[in-house]
Write an enzyme that holds these catalytic residues in place. Structure first.
Site, PDB file in Angstrom:
ATOM      1  N   TYR A  61      -9.655  -2.613  14.199  1.00 17.94           N
ATOM      2  CA  TYR A  61     -10.338  -3.064  12.630  1.00 17.94           C
ATOM      3  C   TYR A  61     -10.674  -4.385  12.397  1.00 17.94           C
ATOM      4  O   TYR A  61     -10.010  -5.281  13.076  1.00 17.94           O
ATOM      5  CB  TYR A  61      -9.322  -2.291  11.652  1.00 17.94           C
ATOM      6  CG  TYR A  61      -7.963  -2.705  11.599  1.00 17.94           C
ATOM      7  CD1 TYR A  61      -7.590  -4.113  11.036  1.00 17.94           C
ATOM      8  CD2 TYR A  61      -6.831  -2.035  12.095  1.00 17.94           C
ATOM      9  CE1 TYR A  61      -6.540  -4.619  10.692  1.00 17.94           C
ATOM     10  CE2 TYR A  61      -5.793  -2.512  12.050  1.00 17.94           C
ATOM     11  CZ  TYR A  61      -5.390  -3.864  11.353  1.00 17.94           C
ATOM     12  OH  TYR A  61      -4.276  -4.334  11.175  1.00 17.94           O
ATOM     13  N   GLY A 102       0.873 -10.358  11.052  1.00 15.21           N
ATOM     14  CA  GLY A 102       0.676  -9.328  11.752  1.00 15.21           C
ATOM     15  C   GLY A 102       0.673  -7.898  10.883  1.00 15.21           C
ATOM     16  O   GLY A 102       0.518  -8.025   9.584  1.00 15.21           O
ATOM     17  N   LYS A 103       0.346  -6.879  11.547  1.00 16.67           N
ATOM     18  CA  LYS A 103       0.361  -5.626  10.773  1.00 16.67           C
ATOM     19  C   LYS A 103       1.346  -5.344   9.967  1.00 16.67           C
ATOM     20  O   LYS A 103       0.857  -4.688   8.532  1.00 16.67           O
ATOM     21  CB  LYS A 103      -0.157  -4.545  11.831  1.00 16.67           C
ATOM     22  CG  LYS A 103      -1.568  -4.401  12.279  1.00 16.67           C
ATOM     23  CD  LYS A 103      -1.598  -2.990  13.235  1.00 16.67           C
ATOM     24  CE  LYS A 103      -2.809  -3.359  14.221  1.00 16.67           C
ATOM     25  NZ  LYS A 103      -2.628  -2.371  15.167  1.00 16.67           N
ATOM     26  N   ARG A 104       2.290  -5.467   9.947  1.00 14.25           N
ATOM     27  CA  ARG A 104       3.441  -5.230   9.230  1.00 14.25           C
ATOM     28  C   ARG A 104       3.806  -5.819   8.108  1.00 14.25           C
ATOM     29  O   ARG A 104       4.364  -5.764   7.273  1.00 14.25           O
ATOM     30  CB  ARG A 104       4.987  -5.250  10.082  1.00 14.25           C
ATOM     31  CG  ARG A 104       5.208  -3.694  10.441  1.00 14.25           C
ATOM     32  CD  ARG A 104       6.533  -3.649  11.413  1.00 14.25           C
ATOM     33  NE  ARG A 104       6.127  -3.871  12.616  1.00 14.25           N
ATOM     34  CZ  ARG A 104       6.752  -4.428  13.706  1.00 14.25           C
ATOM     35  NH1 ARG A 104       7.743  -5.323  13.317  1.00 14.25           N
ATOM     36  NH2 ARG A 104       6.310  -4.599  14.800  1.00 14.25           N
TER      37      ARG A 104
END
Ligand code: GLU
Length: 481
Positions: A15, A247-249
């Site tokens: 994404y 990051g994603k987290r």
């Protein structure tokens, strides 16, 4: 004068997150602030293993949703089509042939095990591993079954990066890298240089992860007799806490998720542009047009920018407040509580006008407005846990609710009339607004916050207000509450 041509060159491997948007946005702003500037979208899909199905469409959707429009790209074409690297394999082969003919590329004859043995040798000798120390003396003719490697020319480099300033490196960082892999696809290192040249790109804006390869790219530009574009390296976006890359987290969500959650595209553009860039003043709110007018690469900071989610929320509230009621009404179309479905347009607009100042994300609309559309569930702990209200006796509560019910029964439900009734109630009960109004507010809304009380009552209307006060009185009368 040369026309400014910038590009956003994502790999369709997932994404679009804020870091990608920022690179695209900076390149877009630079193109848009120049007459005839062009912004190009190029899909770098040469790593087939990492490709994620649907991500190219997703990237395009994200750019469209944010208003980052491009002038040339895979779906719209342009003078230098195709804009998808997997459709340009012949072009890379032609450029590779030029290097082979000039003696600057060779077929890499080694197996994985052999290369590992070279690495082990270097480690044992405490030397850095370099491919160029193992160039084959008589490489086979390249037939595509082995990687094609660049024959580098190690030397010192000094170059200028619009953001990072003057940079220098020694010959030890220059090595023979792969140009074309055994699957017939070029590496990023080779393909982007060919494409930027073919597409007449004037400025490369990209993330910090590529900066260590820059001297090798300079070496390849020279081997190809190319002038290199202007470089601008944007620093990493750091997580809010600690010292690590976002990051994603840490909330590095897909930008379309933010839009789904009720963040405005204006906010995302403003917020993302301000991660690592400012105009040197205290100004924090910038529209796209202002960014186009004011953005400059030399004001992009060199150190990592922080992703501050609280600031994002604050900024969204600011942008929501700037919208006209009609515009906001259109944008919240998918955010109303279910119970609002049968409400009239007029009523919904009245409610929206009241909560506009408090909305920070559009998805909070049900939380802020549901009691205007359906009967709230009374929760007496909101009274008993309230610092001020818990000091009242039950008899006092009953008497205040009773007086409010009577006074409002004979009052027109418009904001002015309700306000004077409320003011009279303050006098007759001898209470402070902080106590009396809080009590009435809870009894008619059972919501943690609500707009001005007189407006809330006026919009709810007499029937609802009377019924809710009556119910609150019944509960107050019930010892088991
Ligand atoms: N394809 C590279 C990436 O997605 C782009 C780097 C560049 O802009 O040159 O990271």
């Amino acid at each position: 004068m040369t026309t400014i041509r910038t590009r956003y060159a994502p790999s369709p491997t997932g994404y679009m997150h804020v870091g990608g948007v920022r690179t695209a946005l900076f390149a877009f702003l630079l193109a848009r602030q120049n007459n005839n500037g062009r912004f190009i979208l190029r899909l770098e899909d040469t790593d087939q293993k990492r490709e994620v199905e649907g991500s190219a469409e997703h990237l395009i959707k994200s750019l469209n949703a944010l208003g980052i429009s491009y002038d040339e790209g895979p779906d719209i074409g342009g003078d230098f089509a195709p804009y998808k690297q997997s459709e340009r394999l012949d072009i890379y082969k032609n450029w590779a042939q030029k290097l082979i003919d000039a003696g600057r590329a060779y077929a890499d004859p080694y197996t994985g095990d052999e290369i590992q043995a070279f690495r082990d040798q270097a480690r044992a000798a405490k030397q850095p591993f370099l491919y160029r120390n193992h160039r084959p003396e008589n490489p086979p003719v390249w037939n595509g079954t082995t990687p094609l490697r660049f024959k580098s020319d190690p030397k010192t480099y000094a170059w200028y990066d619009e953001v990072m300033g003057r940079l220098t490196t020694g010959p030890e960082v220059i090595d023979d890298f792969i140009l074309i892999k055994t699957d017939g696809f070029p590496t990023y290192n080779f393909a982007h240089i060919v494409d930027d040249a073919e597409m007449k790109i004037t400025h490369i804006i990209r993330g910090q992860e590529f900066i260590s390869s820059q001297p090798n790219y300079l070496n390849l530009y020279e081997a190809l007799n190319l002038d290199h574009p202007i470089f601008a390296t944007v620093p990493h976006i750091m997580a809010d806490a600690g010292n690590k890359k976002l990051g994603k987290r840490d909330g590095a969500k897909d930008v379309l998720e933010y839009i789904k959650d009720g963040y405005l595209p204006e906010t995302l553009i403003n917020f993302i542009a301000s991660m690592g860039w400012n105009d040197g003043t205290e100004q924090e709110i910038f529209s796209m047009d202002e960014l186009i007018a004011k953005f400059s690469l030399d004001r992009v900071q060199r150190s990592g920018a922080r992703f501050d989610e609280k600031r994002l929320l604050w900024m969204n509230g600011q942008w929501i407040r700037k919208l006209s009621l009609d515009d906001l009404y259109e944008r919240v179309a998918n955010f109303w509580p279910e119970a609002a479905e049968s409400a009239s347009l007029d009523y919904k607009k009245q409610v929206l006008a009241m909560v506009q100042d408090r909305l920070k994300v559009l998805s909070e609309l049900p939380l802020l407005s549901s009691y205007f559309f359906e009967e709230p569930t009374p929760d007496w702990t909101m009274i008993s846990n309230n610092k001020q209200l818990s000091k009242l006796s039950n008899d006092e509560i009953l008497s205040f609710l009773d007086s409010a019910q009577n006074a409002l029964l004979n009052c027109d439900h418009n904001p002015e009339a309700v306000q004077s009734t409320l003011n009279e109630l303050l006098e007759t009960t001898g209470q402070k607004p902080g106590i009396l109004f809080s009590l009435i507010r809870l009894a008619v809304s059972w919501a943690p916050f609500s707009p001005a009380l007189n407006e809330t009552i006026a919009v709810l209307g007499k029937d609802k207000v009377q019924a809710r006060l009556k119910l609150a009185i019944e509960i107050a009368n019930n010892p088991t509450k």
